[in-house]
Design a protein around this motif. Structure first.
Motif, PDB file in Angstrom:
ATOM      1  N   SER A  56      -3.229   3.381   4.824  1.00 27.18           N
ATOM      2  CA  SER A  56      -3.838   2.045   4.917  1.00 27.18           C
ATOM      3  C   SER A  56      -4.075   1.449   3.533  1.00 27.18           C
ATOM      4  O   SER A  56      -3.825   0.256   3.310  1.00 27.18           O
ATOM      5  CB  SER A  56      -5.161   2.115   5.690  1.00 27.18           C
ATOM      6  N   LYS A  57      -4.551   2.267   2.591  1.00 26.19           N
ATOM      7  CA  LYS A  57      -4.775   1.775   1.228  1.00 26.19           C
ATOM      8  C   LYS A  57      -3.478   1.288   0.594  1.00 26.19           C
ATOM      9  O   LYS A  57      -3.435   0.239  -0.062  1.00 26.19           O
ATOM     10  CB  LYS A  57      -5.380   2.887   0.364  1.00 26.19           C
ATOM     11  N   ILE A  58      -2.415   2.047   0.773  1.00 22.57           N
ATOM     12  CA  ILE A  58      -1.137   1.687   0.157  1.00 22.57           C
ATOM     13  C   ILE A  58      -0.570   0.427   0.803  1.00 22.57           C
ATOM     14  O   ILE A  58      -0.008  -0.446   0.116  1.00 22.57           O
ATOM     15  CB  ILE A  58      -0.149   2.875   0.251  1.00 22.57           C
ATOM     16  N   LEU A  59      -0.747   0.288   2.113  1.00 22.22           N
ATOM     17  CA  LEU A  59      -0.319  -0.940   2.801  1.00 22.22           C
ATOM     18  C   LEU A  59      -1.103  -2.151   2.291  1.00 22.22           C
ATOM     19  O   LEU A  59      -0.520  -3.220   2.033  1.00 22.22           O
ATOM     20  CB  LEU A  59      -0.515  -0.782   4.313  1.00 22.22           C
ATOM     21  N   GLU A  60      -2.419  -1.979   2.141  1.00 19.43           N
ATOM     22  CA  GLU A  60      -3.267  -3.073   1.672  1.00 19.43           C
ATOM     23  C   GLU A  60      -2.863  -3.553   0.283  1.00 19.43           C
ATOM     24  O   GLU A  60      -2.957  -4.748  -0.030  1.00 19.43           O
ATOM     25  CB  GLU A  60      -4.734  -2.631   1.649  1.00 19.43           C
ATOM     26  N   PHE A  81       2.385  -1.974  -1.296  1.00 18.22           N
ATOM     27  CA  PHE A  81       3.454  -1.091  -1.754  1.00 18.22           C
ATOM     28  C   PHE A  81       4.025  -0.241  -0.617  1.00 18.22           C
ATOM     29  O   PHE A  81       4.675   0.777  -0.859  1.00 18.22           O
ATOM     30  CB  PHE A  81       2.953  -0.183  -2.882  1.00 18.22           C
ATOM     31  N   ALA A  82       3.788  -0.679   0.607  1.00 20.78           N
ATOM     32  CA  ALA A  82       4.372  -0.027   1.765  1.00 20.78           C
ATOM     33  C   ALA A  82       4.655  -1.091   2.811  1.00 20.78           C
ATOM     34  O   ALA A  82       4.116  -2.200   2.762  1.00 20.78           O
ATOM     35  CB  ALA A  82       3.430   1.045   2.317  1.00 20.78           C
ATOM     36  N   TYR A  83       5.515  -0.772   3.752  1.00 22.59           N
ATOM     37  CA  TYR A  83       5.866  -1.722   4.809  1.00 22.59           C
ATOM     38  C   TYR A  83       6.045  -0.967   6.122  1.00 22.59           C
ATOM     39  O   TYR A  83       6.357   0.225   6.141  1.00 22.59           O
ATOM     40  CB  TYR A  83       7.137  -2.493   4.444  1.00 22.59           C
ATOM     41  N   VAL A 138       5.895   3.802   8.709  1.00 22.60           N
ATOM     42  CA  VAL A 138       5.427   3.178   7.470  1.00 22.60           C
ATOM     43  C   VAL A 138       6.153   3.840   6.305  1.00 22.60           C
ATOM     44  O   VAL A 138       6.136   5.070   6.175  1.00 22.60           O
ATOM     45  CB  VAL A 138       3.904   3.333   7.292  1.00 22.60           C
ATOM     46  N   TYR A 139       6.775   3.018   5.454  1.00 23.26           N
ATOM     47  CA  TYR A 139       7.530   3.544   4.323  1.00 23.26           C
ATOM     48  C   TYR A 139       6.950   3.035   3.007  1.00 23.26           C
ATOM     49  O   TYR A 139       6.491   1.897   2.913  1.00 23.26           O
ATOM     50  CB  TYR A 139       9.003   3.125   4.417  1.00 23.26           C
ATOM     51  N   PHE A 140       7.011   3.890   1.999  1.00 23.71           N
ATOM     52  CA  PHE A 140       6.603   3.504   0.648  1.00 23.71           C
ATOM     53  C   PHE A 140       7.741   2.734  -0.006  1.00 23.71           C
ATOM     54  O   PHE A 140       8.900   3.162   0.015  1.00 23.71           O
ATOM     55  CB  PHE A 140       6.273   4.752  -0.166  1.00 23.71           C
ATOM     56  N   ASP A 141       7.411   1.591  -0.624  1.00 23.82           N
ATOM     57  CA  ASP A 141       8.423   0.731  -1.252  1.00 23.82           C
ATOM     58  C   ASP A 141       8.655   1.208  -2.692  1.00 23.82           C
ATOM     59  O   ASP A 141       7.967   0.791  -3.623  1.00 23.82           O
ATOM     60  CB  ASP A 141       7.944  -0.727  -1.228  1.00 23.82           C
ATOM     61  N   VAL A 142       9.656   2.065  -2.849  1.00 20.98           N
ATOM     62  CA  VAL A 142       9.931   2.667  -4.151  1.00 20.98           C
ATOM     63  C   VAL A 142      10.401   1.623  -5.163  1.00 20.98           C
ATOM     64  O   VAL A 142       9.995   1.634  -6.325  1.00 20.98           O
ATOM     65  CB  VAL A 142      10.966   3.802  -4.017  1.00 20.98           C
ATOM     66  N   ALA A 143      11.256   0.695  -4.740  1.00 20.42           N
ATOM     67  CA  ALA A 143      11.783  -0.320  -5.660  1.00 20.42           C
ATOM     68  C   ALA A 143      10.662  -1.193  -6.221  1.00 20.42           C
ATOM     69  O   ALA A 143      10.629  -1.494  -7.422  1.00 20.42           O
ATOM     70  CB  ALA A 143      12.826  -1.180  -4.956  1.00 20.42           C
ATOM     71  N   LYS A 144       9.720  -1.599  -5.374  1.00 17.76           N
ATOM     72  CA  LYS A 144       8.597  -2.411  -5.844  1.00 17.76           C
ATOM     73  C   LYS A 144       7.725  -1.614  -6.812  1.00 17.76           C
ATOM     74  O   LYS A 144       7.281  -2.127  -7.844  1.00 17.76           O
ATOM     75  CB  LYS A 144       7.773  -2.906  -4.652  1.00 17.76           C
ATOM     76  N   GLU A 181      16.015   1.795   8.981  1.00 19.05           N
ATOM     77  CA  GLU A 181      14.643   1.284   8.952  1.00 19.05           C
ATOM     78  C   GLU A 181      14.161   1.004   7.532  1.00 19.05           C
ATOM     79  O   GLU A 181      13.234   0.226   7.336  1.00 19.05           O
ATOM     80  CB  GLU A 181      13.685   2.306   9.598  1.00 19.05           C
ATOM     81  N   LYS A 182      14.771   1.631   6.549  1.00 18.52           N
ATOM     82  CA  LYS A 182      14.283   1.537   5.173  1.00 18.52           C
ATOM     83  C   LYS A 182      14.884   0.328   4.451  1.00 18.52           C
ATOM     84  O   LYS A 182      16.013  -0.063   4.697  1.00 18.52           O
ATOM     85  CB  LYS A 182      14.645   2.811   4.410  1.00 18.52           C
TER      86      LYS A 182
END
Length: 488
Positions: free
Chosen positions: A138-142, A145-147, A153-159, A189-190
Protein backbone atom coordinates in the motif's frame (compact mmCIF):
# COMPACT_ATOMS: atom_id res chain seq x y z
CA UNK A 1 35.99 -3.72 20.16
CA UNK A 2 38.26 -5.42 17.64
CA UNK A 3 38.65 -3.73 14.26
CA UNK A 4 36.67 -6.01 11.98
CA UNK A 5 36.74 -5.25 8.25
CA UNK A 6 34.04 -6.79 6.06
CA UNK A 7 33.52 -6.65 2.32
CA UNK A 8 30.44 -4.62 1.50
CA UNK A 9 28.93 -5.85 -1.77
CA UNK A 10 27.23 -2.48 -2.24
CA UNK A 11 30.45 -0.42 -2.19
CA UNK A 12 32.64 -3.26 -3.53
CA UNK A 13 35.34 -2.75 -0.92
CA UNK A 14 36.33 -3.81 2.56
CA UNK A 15 35.03 -1.44 5.21
CA UNK A 16 35.60 -1.11 8.94
CA UNK A 17 32.48 -2.51 10.57
CA UNK A 18 30.83 0.20 12.64
CA UNK A 19 27.36 -0.71 13.90
CA UNK A 20 24.60 1.87 13.86
CA UNK A 21 23.93 1.57 17.60
CA UNK A 22 26.86 -0.24 19.24
CA UNK A 23 27.09 -2.63 20.96
CA UNK A 24 23.85 -3.75 19.27
CA UNK A 25 24.05 -5.35 15.82
CA UNK A 26 21.14 -6.20 13.54
CA UNK A 27 21.85 -9.13 11.21
CA UNK A 28 19.34 -10.42 8.65
CA UNK A 29 20.04 -13.46 6.46
CA UNK A 30 17.84 -15.00 3.77
CA UNK A 31 16.91 -18.45 5.01
CA UNK A 32 15.57 -21.55 3.28
CA UNK A 33 12.52 -22.04 1.10
CA UNK A 34 10.97 -25.08 2.75
CA UNK A 35 9.74 -27.22 -0.14
CA UNK A 36 12.60 -29.78 -0.15
CA UNK A 37 15.44 -31.19 1.90
CA UNK A 38 18.58 -29.08 2.36
CA UNK A 39 21.46 -29.77 -0.03
CA UNK A 40 25.16 -28.91 0.22
CA UNK A 41 24.47 -25.46 -1.28
CA UNK A 42 22.31 -24.59 1.73
CA UNK A 43 25.17 -25.38 4.09
CA UNK A 44 27.45 -22.62 2.87
CA UNK A 45 25.34 -19.54 3.75
CA UNK A 46 24.26 -21.20 7.00
CA UNK A 47 27.88 -21.79 8.07
CA UNK A 48 29.14 -18.45 6.70
CA UNK A 49 26.68 -16.38 8.71
CA UNK A 50 26.92 -18.67 11.71
CA UNK A 51 30.63 -17.81 11.72
CA UNK A 52 29.82 -14.09 11.52
CA UNK A 53 27.21 -14.45 14.30
CA UNK A 54 29.69 -16.30 16.52
CA UNK A 55 32.51 -13.84 15.91
CA UNK A 56 30.40 -10.74 16.48
CA UNK A 57 29.23 -12.18 19.79
CA UNK A 58 32.81 -13.04 20.69
CA UNK A 59 33.66 -9.38 20.09
CA UNK A 60 31.02 -8.53 22.74
CA UNK A 61 28.40 -7.24 20.32
CA UNK A 62 24.78 -7.91 21.24
CA UNK A 63 23.53 -9.48 18.02
CA UNK A 64 19.93 -9.90 16.95
CA UNK A 65 20.20 -12.49 14.19
CA UNK A 66 17.06 -12.84 12.05
CA UNK A 67 16.87 -15.66 9.50
CA UNK A 68 13.60 -16.05 7.63
CA UNK A 69 11.66 -19.09 6.49
CA UNK A 70 10.10 -18.74 3.02
CA UNK A 71 6.88 -20.73 3.15
CA UNK A 72 4.82 -18.72 0.63
CA UNK A 73 5.34 -16.64 -2.49
CA UNK A 74 8.30 -18.52 -3.99
CA UNK A 75 7.21 -19.50 -7.50
CA UNK A 76 8.69 -21.93 -9.99
CA UNK A 77 11.97 -20.69 -11.52
CA UNK A 78 11.91 -17.74 -9.10
CA UNK A 79 9.71 -15.86 -11.57
CA UNK A 80 6.44 -13.96 -11.16
CA UNK A 81 4.37 -16.70 -12.75
CA UNK A 82 3.86 -20.42 -12.28
CA UNK A 83 3.10 -22.60 -9.28
CA UNK A 84 3.99 -21.84 -5.71
CA UNK A 85 6.58 -24.52 -4.93
CA UNK A 86 5.08 -25.46 -1.57
CA UNK A 87 1.51 -25.40 -2.90
CA UNK A 88 2.50 -27.60 -5.82
CA UNK A 89 4.03 -30.20 -3.50
CA UNK A 90 0.97 -30.04 -1.24
CA UNK A 91 -1.35 -30.80 -4.17
CA UNK A 92 0.80 -33.73 -5.30
CA UNK A 93 0.88 -35.24 -1.82
CA UNK A 94 -2.71 -34.22 -0.97
CA UNK A 95 -1.76 -32.53 2.28
CA UNK A 96 -1.92 -28.98 3.64
CA UNK A 97 0.81 -26.59 2.40
CA UNK A 98 1.82 -25.83 5.99
CA UNK A 99 2.40 -29.56 6.52
CA UNK A 100 4.90 -29.43 3.67
CA UNK A 101 6.54 -26.32 5.10
CA UNK A 102 6.72 -27.74 8.62
CA UNK A 103 8.18 -31.07 7.49
CA UNK A 104 10.98 -29.48 5.49
CA UNK A 105 11.63 -26.76 8.07
CA UNK A 106 12.11 -29.52 10.67
CA UNK A 107 14.43 -31.35 8.27
CA UNK A 108 16.46 -28.18 7.67
CA UNK A 109 16.78 -27.53 11.41
CA UNK A 110 17.96 -31.10 11.95
CA UNK A 111 20.69 -30.71 9.33
CA UNK A 112 21.73 -27.36 10.78
CA UNK A 113 21.99 -28.87 14.25
CA UNK A 114 24.28 -31.60 12.90
CA UNK A 115 26.45 -28.89 11.31
CA UNK A 116 26.54 -27.09 14.69
CA UNK A 117 24.86 -24.00 13.24
CA UNK A 118 23.48 -21.88 16.07
CA UNK A 119 19.80 -21.01 16.07
CA UNK A 120 19.04 -17.43 15.03
CA UNK A 121 17.57 -15.00 17.53
CA UNK A 122 14.32 -14.85 15.53
CA UNK A 123 13.14 -17.10 12.69
CA UNK A 124 10.02 -15.48 11.18
CA UNK A 125 7.85 -17.17 8.55
CA UNK A 126 6.63 -15.28 5.49
CA UNK A 127 3.13 -16.68 5.98
CA UNK A 128 2.98 -15.14 9.45
CA UNK A 129 3.59 -11.61 8.14
CA UNK A 130 0.99 -11.18 5.41
CA UNK A 131 -0.48 -8.00 6.95
CA UNK A 132 2.92 -6.31 7.13
CA UNK A 133 3.55 -7.20 3.50
CA UNK A 134 0.17 -5.79 2.43
CA UNK A 135 0.93 -2.57 4.32
CA UNK A 136 4.21 -2.19 2.45
CA UNK A 137 2.48 -2.75 -0.90
CA UNK A 138 0.00 0.00 0.00
CA UNK A 139 2.83 2.42 0.82
CA UNK A 140 4.54 1.78 -2.50
CA UNK A 141 1.26 2.22 -4.39
CA UNK A 142 0.57 5.49 -2.56
CA UNK A 143 3.96 6.82 -3.61
CA UNK A 144 3.27 5.98 -7.24
CA UNK A 145 5.96 3.36 -7.79
CA UNK A 146 3.64 0.41 -8.26
CA UNK A 147 0.59 -0.33 -10.39
CA UNK A 148 -2.32 -2.75 -10.31
CA UNK A 149 -2.77 -5.05 -13.27
CA UNK A 150 -5.45 -7.74 -13.46
CA UNK A 151 -5.60 -8.11 -9.68
CA UNK A 152 -1.81 -8.22 -9.21
CA UNK A 153 0.45 -5.40 -8.02
CA UNK A 154 3.80 -4.80 -9.71
CA UNK A 155 6.73 -2.57 -8.81
CA UNK A 156 7.50 -0.04 -11.57
CA UNK A 157 11.23 -0.60 -12.07
CA UNK A 158 11.58 1.88 -14.96
CA UNK A 159 10.05 4.72 -12.92
CA UNK A 160 12.24 3.85 -9.95
CA UNK A 161 15.34 3.79 -12.16
CA UNK A 162 14.72 7.38 -13.33
CA UNK A 163 15.36 8.63 -9.79
CA UNK A 164 17.54 5.86 -8.39
CA UNK A 165 19.85 3.18 -9.73
CA UNK A 166 18.12 -0.16 -10.08
CA UNK A 167 21.11 -2.51 -10.25
CA UNK A 168 23.51 -0.69 -7.92
CA UNK A 169 24.08 -3.79 -5.79
CA UNK A 170 24.80 -6.15 -8.68
CA UNK A 171 26.39 -3.52 -10.91
CA UNK A 172 23.82 -3.97 -13.67
CA UNK A 173 22.35 -1.27 -15.91
CA UNK A 174 18.62 -1.43 -16.58
CA UNK A 175 18.87 -0.27 -20.21
CA UNK A 176 21.33 -3.07 -20.94
CA UNK A 177 19.07 -5.58 -19.25
CA UNK A 178 16.04 -4.46 -21.25
CA UNK A 179 17.85 -4.79 -24.59
CA UNK A 180 19.09 -8.30 -23.85
CA UNK A 181 15.91 -9.74 -22.31
CA UNK A 182 13.57 -11.86 -24.38
CA UNK A 183 9.82 -11.70 -23.92
CA UNK A 184 8.46 -14.43 -21.68
CA UNK A 185 4.99 -15.96 -21.62
CA UNK A 186 2.75 -14.62 -18.90
CA UNK A 187 4.44 -11.20 -18.84
CA UNK A 188 1.58 -9.32 -20.55
CA UNK A 189 0.42 -7.85 -17.22
CA UNK A 190 3.70 -5.99 -16.71
CA UNK A 191 4.70 -2.61 -18.12
CA UNK A 192 8.19 -4.03 -18.70
CA UNK A 193 9.84 -7.44 -18.13
CA UNK A 194 11.81 -6.34 -15.07
CA UNK A 195 8.81 -5.13 -13.08
CA UNK A 196 8.40 -7.57 -10.21
CA UNK A 197 5.36 -8.72 -8.31
CA UNK A 198 4.58 -7.20 -4.93
CA UNK A 199 1.25 -9.02 -4.77
CA UNK A 200 0.03 -11.78 -7.08
CA UNK A 201 -3.57 -12.57 -7.94
CA UNK A 202 -4.28 -16.18 -7.06
CA UNK A 203 -5.43 -18.46 -9.85
CA UNK A 204 -8.50 -20.59 -9.02
CA UNK A 205 -6.34 -23.66 -8.32
CA UNK A 206 -3.85 -21.77 -6.13
CA UNK A 207 -4.10 -23.10 -2.55
CA UNK A 208 -2.18 -20.47 -0.56
CA UNK A 209 -4.21 -17.24 -0.79
CA UNK A 210 -5.21 -14.31 1.39
CA UNK A 211 -7.71 -11.49 1.10
CA UNK A 212 -6.28 -8.10 0.22
CA UNK A 213 -7.46 -4.68 -1.06
CA UNK A 214 -6.56 -5.92 -4.57
CA UNK A 215 -8.36 -9.26 -4.35
CA UNK A 216 -7.41 -12.75 -3.20
CA UNK A 217 -3.75 -13.48 -3.72
CA UNK A 218 -0.38 -13.91 -2.11
CA UNK A 219 2.77 -11.78 -1.63
CA UNK A 220 5.63 -11.70 -4.09
CA UNK A 221 8.82 -13.48 -3.08
CA UNK A 222 10.98 -10.35 -2.71
CA UNK A 223 8.55 -8.61 -0.36
CA UNK A 224 8.94 -10.85 2.67
CA UNK A 225 12.59 -10.03 3.41
CA UNK A 226 12.00 -6.27 3.33
CA UNK A 227 9.05 -6.45 5.69
CA UNK A 228 10.42 -8.95 8.17
CA UNK A 229 13.92 -7.46 8.37
CA UNK A 230 12.52 -4.00 9.15
CA UNK A 231 9.90 -5.37 11.56
CA UNK A 232 12.53 -6.96 13.78
CA UNK A 233 15.61 -4.81 13.11
CA UNK A 234 14.21 -1.37 12.32
CA UNK A 235 14.07 0.75 9.18
CA UNK A 236 17.87 0.97 9.14
CA UNK A 237 19.90 -2.04 10.24
CA UNK A 238 23.50 -3.18 10.03
CA UNK A 239 23.94 -6.33 7.93
CA UNK A 240 21.93 -8.17 5.29
CA UNK A 241 23.40 -11.46 4.12
CA UNK A 242 22.72 -14.26 1.70
CA UNK A 243 24.11 -16.32 -1.13
CA UNK A 244 25.53 -14.80 -4.31
CA UNK A 245 22.61 -16.37 -6.20
CA UNK A 246 20.27 -13.95 -4.40
CA UNK A 247 22.22 -10.84 -5.42
CA UNK A 248 20.05 -10.36 -8.51
CA UNK A 249 17.16 -10.04 -8.67
CA UNK A 250 16.11 -10.77 -5.08
CA UNK A 251 18.31 -8.36 -3.15
CA UNK A 252 18.18 -5.77 -5.92
CA UNK A 253 14.38 -5.79 -5.65
CA UNK A 254 14.58 -5.58 -1.87
CA UNK A 255 16.66 -2.42 -2.10
CA UNK A 256 14.23 -0.79 -4.53
CA UNK A 257 10.98 -1.55 -2.70
CA UNK A 258 12.46 -0.71 0.73
CA UNK A 259 13.81 2.61 -0.52
CA UNK A 260 10.41 3.68 -1.82
CA UNK A 261 8.52 2.43 1.24
CA UNK A 262 10.81 4.21 3.73
CA UNK A 263 12.37 7.02 1.69
CA UNK A 264 15.93 5.84 2.43
CA UNK A 265 18.30 2.87 2.18
CA UNK A 266 17.68 0.34 4.92
CA UNK A 267 20.85 -1.81 4.89
CA UNK A 268 24.32 -0.54 5.77
CA UNK A 269 26.41 -3.63 4.84
CA UNK A 270 25.51 -6.25 2.25
CA UNK A 271 27.44 -9.53 2.58
CA UNK A 272 27.25 -12.41 0.09
CA UNK A 273 28.82 -15.85 0.18
CA UNK A 274 29.85 -17.45 -3.10
CA UNK A 275 28.49 -20.71 -4.50
CA UNK A 276 29.51 -24.35 -4.31
CA UNK A 277 30.33 -26.24 -7.50
CA UNK A 278 30.63 -30.02 -7.77
CA UNK A 279 33.67 -31.38 -9.60
CA UNK A 280 33.93 -28.04 -11.39
CA UNK A 281 30.28 -27.96 -12.50
CA UNK A 282 27.45 -25.76 -11.32
CA UNK A 283 25.22 -27.69 -8.96
CA UNK A 284 21.67 -28.43 -10.14
CA UNK A 285 18.99 -31.11 -10.10
CA UNK A 286 18.89 -31.17 -13.90
CA UNK A 287 22.60 -32.07 -13.98
CA UNK A 288 22.10 -34.88 -11.47
CA UNK A 289 24.77 -33.49 -9.15
CA UNK A 290 22.67 -31.91 -6.42
CA UNK A 291 23.58 -33.73 -3.20
CA UNK A 292 21.43 -33.55 -0.08
CA UNK A 293 23.13 -33.02 3.26
CA UNK A 294 21.51 -36.20 4.54
CA UNK A 295 23.08 -38.10 1.61
CA UNK A 296 26.51 -36.67 2.46
CA UNK A 297 26.18 -37.70 6.10
CA UNK A 298 25.10 -41.23 5.11
CA UNK A 299 27.27 -41.61 1.98
CA UNK A 300 24.16 -42.70 0.06
CA UNK A 301 24.75 -40.94 -3.28
CA UNK A 302 26.39 -42.22 -6.50
CA UNK A 303 28.86 -39.30 -6.55
CA UNK A 304 30.14 -40.08 -3.03
CA UNK A 305 32.82 -42.62 -2.16
CA UNK A 306 32.01 -42.62 1.57
CA UNK A 307 29.96 -40.97 4.28
CA UNK A 308 31.28 -37.68 5.68
CA UNK A 309 30.85 -36.39 9.21
CA UNK A 310 29.03 -33.03 9.55
CA UNK A 311 32.15 -31.49 11.11
CA UNK A 312 34.15 -32.53 8.04
CA UNK A 313 31.63 -30.63 5.90
CA UNK A 314 31.82 -27.60 8.18
CA UNK A 315 35.62 -27.61 8.14
CA UNK A 316 35.66 -28.10 4.36
CA UNK A 317 33.48 -25.01 3.88
CA UNK A 318 35.53 -22.90 6.30
CA UNK A 319 38.80 -23.82 4.55
CA UNK A 320 37.77 -21.57 1.65
CA UNK A 321 37.08 -17.85 1.97
CA UNK A 322 33.33 -17.26 1.97
CA UNK A 323 33.57 -15.00 -1.12
CA UNK A 324 35.45 -17.65 -3.15
CA UNK A 325 33.85 -20.38 -5.23
CA UNK A 326 34.19 -23.72 -3.45
CA UNK A 327 34.46 -26.95 -5.44
CA UNK A 328 32.93 -30.02 -3.81
CA UNK A 329 34.62 -33.37 -4.54
CA UNK A 330 35.48 -36.61 -2.76
CA UNK A 331 39.17 -35.73 -2.92
CA UNK A 332 38.58 -32.34 -1.30
CA UNK A 333 36.39 -33.80 1.42
CA UNK A 334 38.84 -36.58 2.19
CA UNK A 335 41.66 -34.04 2.46
CA UNK A 336 39.52 -31.95 4.84
CA UNK A 337 38.72 -35.02 6.92
CA UNK A 338 42.40 -35.93 7.27
CA UNK A 339 43.42 -32.36 8.01
CA UNK A 340 40.75 -31.87 10.66
CA UNK A 341 41.52 -35.17 12.37
CA UNK A 342 45.23 -34.34 12.41
CA UNK A 343 44.53 -30.90 13.87
CA UNK A 344 42.19 -32.19 16.54
CA UNK A 345 44.50 -35.05 17.48
CA UNK A 346 47.25 -32.51 18.09
CA UNK A 347 44.96 -30.32 20.22
CA UNK A 348 43.92 -33.36 22.26
CA UNK A 349 47.55 -33.93 23.18
CA UNK A 350 48.10 -30.45 24.63
CA UNK A 351 47.55 -31.65 28.20
CA UNK A 352 50.44 -34.09 27.84
CA UNK A 353 52.83 -31.52 26.38
CA UNK A 354 56.15 -31.20 28.28
CA UNK A 355 56.59 -27.80 29.96
CA UNK A 356 59.88 -25.88 30.01
CA UNK A 357 61.05 -22.75 31.80
CA UNK A 358 61.38 -20.85 28.54
CA UNK A 359 59.30 -20.70 25.36
CA UNK A 360 60.78 -20.81 21.91
CA UNK A 361 57.27 -20.45 20.47
CA UNK A 362 55.77 -16.96 20.17
CA UNK A 363 52.22 -17.74 21.30
CA UNK A 364 51.23 -14.07 21.62
CA UNK A 365 52.09 -13.32 17.98
CA UNK A 366 50.27 -16.48 16.89
CA UNK A 367 47.08 -15.36 18.69
CA UNK A 368 47.34 -11.94 17.05
CA UNK A 369 47.81 -13.51 13.62
CA UNK A 370 44.64 -15.58 14.07
CA UNK A 371 42.63 -12.51 15.07
CA UNK A 372 44.14 -10.50 12.21
CA UNK A 373 42.88 -13.14 9.77
CA UNK A 374 39.37 -13.09 11.23
CA UNK A 375 39.29 -9.30 11.25
CA UNK A 376 40.29 -9.29 7.57
CA UNK A 377 36.81 -10.09 6.23
CA UNK A 378 36.57 -13.41 8.12
CA UNK A 379 39.58 -14.91 6.35
CA UNK A 380 39.18 -18.43 7.72
CA UNK A 381 41.64 -20.09 5.27
CA UNK A 382 44.47 -17.94 6.65
CA UNK A 383 43.32 -18.48 10.21
CA UNK A 384 43.18 -22.26 9.71
CA UNK A 385 46.67 -22.14 8.20
CA UNK A 386 47.85 -20.50 11.44
CA UNK A 387 46.18 -23.31 13.41
CA UNK A 388 48.09 -25.89 11.38
CA UNK A 389 51.32 -23.93 11.87
CA UNK A 390 50.80 -24.13 15.62
CA UNK A 391 49.97 -27.85 15.37
CA UNK A 392 53.34 -28.36 13.68
CA UNK A 393 55.10 -26.47 16.49
CA UNK A 394 53.25 -28.51 19.11
CA UNK A 395 54.59 -31.69 17.52
CA UNK A 396 58.08 -30.20 17.62
CA UNK A 397 57.65 -29.52 21.35
CA UNK A 398 56.76 -33.20 21.80
CA UNK A 399 60.00 -34.09 20.03
CA UNK A 400 61.92 -31.60 22.26
CA UNK A 401 62.92 -29.55 19.22
CA UNK A 402 60.86 -26.57 20.50
CA UNK A 403 59.85 -25.59 24.04
CA UNK A 404 56.92 -23.88 25.78
CA UNK A 405 56.48 -22.59 29.32
CA UNK A 406 53.41 -23.11 31.53
CA UNK A 407 51.94 -19.63 31.01
CA UNK A 408 52.15 -19.85 27.22
CA UNK A 409 50.75 -23.38 27.29
CA UNK A 410 47.69 -22.15 29.23
CA UNK A 411 47.13 -19.41 26.64
CA UNK A 412 47.58 -21.90 23.82
CA UNK A 413 45.06 -24.36 25.26
CA UNK A 414 42.49 -21.63 25.83
CA UNK A 415 42.90 -20.03 22.41
CA UNK A 416 42.97 -23.29 20.46
CA UNK A 417 39.64 -24.31 21.95
CA UNK A 418 38.21 -20.81 21.51
CA UNK A 419 39.21 -20.57 17.84
CA UNK A 420 38.14 -24.10 16.93
CA UNK A 421 35.01 -24.58 19.05
CA UNK A 422 33.57 -21.16 19.85
CA UNK A 423 34.37 -19.29 16.63
CA UNK A 424 34.80 -21.90 13.88
CA UNK A 425 32.08 -24.00 15.50
CA UNK A 426 33.89 -27.36 15.31
CA UNK A 427 32.52 -29.90 17.79
CA UNK A 428 35.67 -31.48 19.14
CA UNK A 429 34.04 -34.63 20.50
CA UNK A 430 32.30 -35.46 17.21
CA UNK A 431 34.73 -34.33 14.57
CA UNK A 432 37.09 -37.28 14.31
CA UNK A 433 34.78 -39.28 12.05
CA UNK A 434 37.64 -41.47 10.80
CA UNK A 435 38.26 -42.88 14.30
CA UNK A 436 35.92 -44.67 16.67
CA UNK A 437 36.32 -44.34 20.42
CA UNK A 438 37.87 -47.83 20.51
CA UNK A 439 40.35 -47.39 17.65
CA UNK A 440 42.85 -45.10 19.43
CA UNK A 441 43.00 -47.50 22.37
CA UNK A 442 43.66 -50.46 20.08
CA UNK A 443 46.39 -48.62 18.18
CA UNK A 444 48.03 -47.50 21.41
CA UNK A 445 48.00 -51.11 22.64
CA UNK A 446 49.78 -52.21 19.45
CA UNK A 447 52.31 -49.39 19.80
CA UNK A 448 53.00 -50.39 23.41
CA UNK A 449 53.79 -53.90 22.18
CA UNK A 450 56.06 -52.40 19.53
CA UNK A 451 57.81 -50.23 22.13
CA UNK A 452 58.41 -53.28 24.30
CA UNK A 453 59.88 -55.08 21.28
CA UNK A 454 62.28 -52.17 20.70
CA UNK A 455 63.38 -52.25 24.34
CA UNK A 456 64.15 -55.95 23.90
CA UNK A 457 66.07 -55.06 20.70
CA UNK A 458 63.59 -57.09 18.64
CA UNK A 459 63.79 -54.59 15.77
CA UNK A 460 62.40 -57.06 13.25
CA UNK A 461 59.07 -57.22 15.12
CA UNK A 462 59.13 -53.45 15.69
CA UNK A 463 59.57 -52.76 11.98
CA UNK A 464 56.96 -55.35 11.08
CA UNK A 465 54.32 -53.67 13.31
CA UNK A 466 55.14 -50.22 11.90
CA UNK A 467 54.99 -51.46 8.28
CA UNK A 468 51.73 -53.34 8.77
CA UNK A 469 50.10 -50.31 10.40
CA UNK A 470 51.34 -48.21 7.46
CA UNK A 471 49.79 -50.70 5.08
CA UNK A 472 46.33 -49.99 6.50
CA UNK A 473 46.81 -46.21 6.45
CA UNK A 474 48.18 -45.58 9.97
CA UNK A 475 51.50 -43.70 9.98
CA UNK A 476 53.78 -44.18 12.99
CA UNK A 477 56.29 -41.44 13.89
CA UNK A 478 58.91 -42.35 16.46
CA UNK A 479 60.03 -39.87 19.08
CA UNK A 480 62.45 -40.04 22.01
CA UNK A 481 59.90 -41.70 24.25
CA UNK A 482 57.23 -43.73 22.51
CA UNK A 483 55.62 -42.86 19.19
CA UNK A 484 52.85 -40.79 17.63
CA UNK A 485 50.44 -41.99 14.99
CA UNK A 486 47.92 -40.58 12.54
CA UNK A 487 45.45 -41.92 9.99
CA UNK A 488 46.42 -40.90 6.47
Amino acid sequence: MSQLYIYNTLTRKKELFTPLNPPFVGLYVCGPTVYGHAHIGHARPAITFDLLFRYLRHLDYKVRYVRNITDVGHLENDADSGDDKIGKKARLEQIEPMEVAQYYADSYHHDMELLNVLKPSIEPHASGHILEQQEMVSKILEKGFAYISNGSVYFDVAKYNKQHHYGKLSGRILDDLLTTTRELDGQEEKHNPFDFALWKKADPEHIMRWNSPWGEGFPGWHLECSTMSMKYLGEIFDIHGGGMDLLFPHHECEIAQSKIATGHDTVRYWIHNNLITINGQKMGKSLGNSILLSEIFSGNHPLLEQAYHPMTIRFFILQAHYRSTLDFSNEALQASEKGLNRLLKTVAQLDALPVSEQSTIDVTSWVKNCYDALNDDLNTPVMIAHLFDMARLINLVKESRESINAADLDILKRQMHLFLEDILGIKMEQAESGESELLPKVIQLVLDIRQEAKKNRNFELSDQIRNQLGGIGITVKDRKEGADWEIE
